[in-house]
Design an enzyme around this catalytic site. Structure first.
Site, mmCIF file in Angstrom:
data_model
loop_
_atom_site.group_PDB
_atom_site.id
_atom_site.type_symbol
_atom_site.label_atom_id
_atom_site.label_comp_id
_atom_site.label_asym_id
_atom_site.label_seq_id
_atom_site.Cartn_x
_atom_site.Cartn_y
_atom_site.Cartn_z
ATOM 1 N N HIS A 83 41.307 47.640 42.809
ATOM 2 C CA HIS A 83 42.337 46.640 42.514
ATOM 3 C C HIS A 83 41.894 45.698 41.397
ATOM 4 O O HIS A 83 42.737 45.096 40.721
ATOM 5 C CB HIS A 83 42.664 45.836 43.777
ATOM 6 C CG HIS A 83 44.049 45.270 43.783
ATOM 7 N ND1 HIS A 83 45.178 46.066 43.843
ATOM 8 C CD2 HIS A 83 44.505 43.983 43.707
ATOM 9 C CE1 HIS A 83 46.253 45.295 43.833
ATOM 10 N NE2 HIS A 83 45.870 44.032 43.726
ATOM 11 N N ARG B 269 43.456 46.609 38.178
ATOM 12 C CA ARG B 269 44.833 46.110 38.014
ATOM 13 C C ARG B 269 44.805 44.658 37.523
ATOM 14 O O ARG B 269 45.562 44.284 36.630
ATOM 15 C CB ARG B 269 45.573 46.228 39.350
ATOM 16 C CG ARG B 269 46.979 45.622 39.377
ATOM 17 C CD ARG B 269 47.617 45.941 40.728
ATOM 18 N NE ARG B 269 48.755 45.097 41.037
ATOM 19 C CZ ARG B 269 50.009 45.369 40.697
ATOM 20 N NH1 ARG B 269 50.282 46.446 39.992
ATOM 21 N NH2 ARG B 269 50.992 44.563 41.043
ATOM 22 N N TYR C 219 47.254 34.967 36.667
ATOM 23 C CA TYR C 219 46.387 35.491 35.612
ATOM 24 C C TYR C 219 46.251 34.521 34.442
ATOM 25 O O TYR C 219 45.305 34.621 33.666
ATOM 26 C CB TYR C 219 46.908 36.848 35.130
ATOM 27 C CG TYR C 219 46.916 37.870 36.237
ATOM 28 C CD1 TYR C 219 45.729 38.364 36.763
ATOM 29 C CD2 TYR C 219 48.111 38.325 36.794
ATOM 30 C CE1 TYR C 219 45.722 39.283 37.795
ATOM 31 C CE2 TYR C 219 48.109 39.248 37.825
ATOM 32 C CZ TYR C 219 46.917 39.715 38.329
ATOM 33 O OH TYR C 219 46.912 40.618 39.357
#
Length: 333
Positions: free
Chosen positions: A277, A280, A312
């Site tokens: 993950h 990602r 992010y």
């Protein structure tokens, strides 16, 4: 010899856990959700001396969740999964609609920034992966797919001509389209040739049928043997479908990919708790670093709310939110 029940006798009611499984399958939940919910319900029943859940209520549910947190010291996400399983049991299986169900509080999940690799770290890690695991890792980083979205890809979902991957039934039962990285196309075409040959061998051996979602196998009995429905990343061997009992070739297990990536991270000397993950997270962060619009990144990731994607932007801030320390402004003699 056991007696045959007369027609006037009512059929035996399914056991509770069979009812749970049946309801989960009716609602098209994944096999992993089924296994997790059944396990939590078993633990709940055993915790209270195997009493039937219909004889238990709010106090017992709250006590069980508290026990998990205090004695079991489970993470908030684990406690919330247990709560979801119990709410499913009472609402969907037992048909209990009581006010206390919605008043059972969820544990507060701590807000933590995701682990993100630098571009150099990604290159170092990918260079240490080979075979299917290496191809999967490149797709995870190059497309932003979740691990199970990647492993559940079918041949028909990869469009080489348009340079696209269609993600079917992603998180939240949503479809979306993401890019197919041009750099991975040559290796993926070679991989497809190997998978097609494996499928031919399975057909010749009397197998070659793959699991189809939403009972499509009943509507199209021969579709499961067609090339377009095969998994892009099939398992090395045949196995028994836990729901139907049919011997099939499933997709690669995510545990094998996780192990390969963990080993590659160690071999690369990366001192971060990186997982599949993480690729990602790195995909999203690196796109934003390159100047792509956050709405575009949101669409590629399949987030329902842009606020989820906004995390992010926090990763992009250097140091203390991008502020230069006054120490660095001092003249050093």
């Amino acid at each position: 010899m056991s007696s045959i029940p007369s027609q006037s006798e009512p059929p035996t009611a399914p056991k509770l856990l069979d009812q749970v499984r049946g309801r989960i399958r009716f609602k098209h939940y994944s096999i992993r959700t089924e296994q997790a919910y059944v396990d939590w319900i078993k633990r709940f029943i055993r915790h209270f001396g195997k009493q039937h859940p219909k004889d238990l209520g709010a106090d017992e549910v709250q006590a069980f969740l508290t026990h998990l947190a205090v004695v079991g010291r489970v993470a908030a996400s684990t406690q919330n999964q247990a709560k979801s399983a119990l709410l499913f049991l009472y609402k969907e299986v037992l048909g209990v609609e009581l006010p206390w169900l919605d008043k059972v509080e969820s544990a507060k999940t701590p807000k933590r920034l995701p682990v993100v690799l630098t571009r150099d770290e990604v290159m170092a890690m990918l260079s240490r992966l080979e075979g299917s695991s290496g191809l999967i890792a490149r797709l995870l980083y190059g497309t932003g797919l979740r691990i199970m979205e990647c492993l559940r890809l079918r041949v028909k979902d990869v469009n080489f001509e348009r340079g696209e991957i269609l993600v079917r039934d992603g998180k939240g039962a949503k479809d979306r389209v993401t890019m197919l990285p041009a750099s991975v196309v040559p290796a993926l075409r070679v991989h497809f040739d190997r998978v097609r040959e494996l499928h031919r061998q399975d057909l010749a051996g009397g197998h070659g049928e793959v699991h189809l979602p939403y009972a499509l196998d009943r509507k199209y009995p021969s579709a499961g043997r067609e090339w377009m429905w095969q998994y892009v990343f099939p398992a090395a061997g045949l196995s028994v479908d836990p729901r139907s009992g049919v011997v099939r070739r499933h997709h690669v297990q995510d545990q094998s990919v996780q192990r390969a990536i963990r080993q590659a991270v160690r071999d690369a000397g990366i001192n971060k708790p990186a997982t599949p993950h993480t690729l990602r997270h790195s995909f999203a962060t690196h796109l934003l670093e390159s100047g792509y619009d956050i709405r575009t990144v949101q669409e590629l990731l399949g987030h329902s709310d842009v606020s989820t994607t906004m995390i992010y932007t926090h990763v992009l801030n250097r140091g203390g939110r991008g502020v230069a320390s006054p120490l660095d402004k001092l003249a050093v003699n």
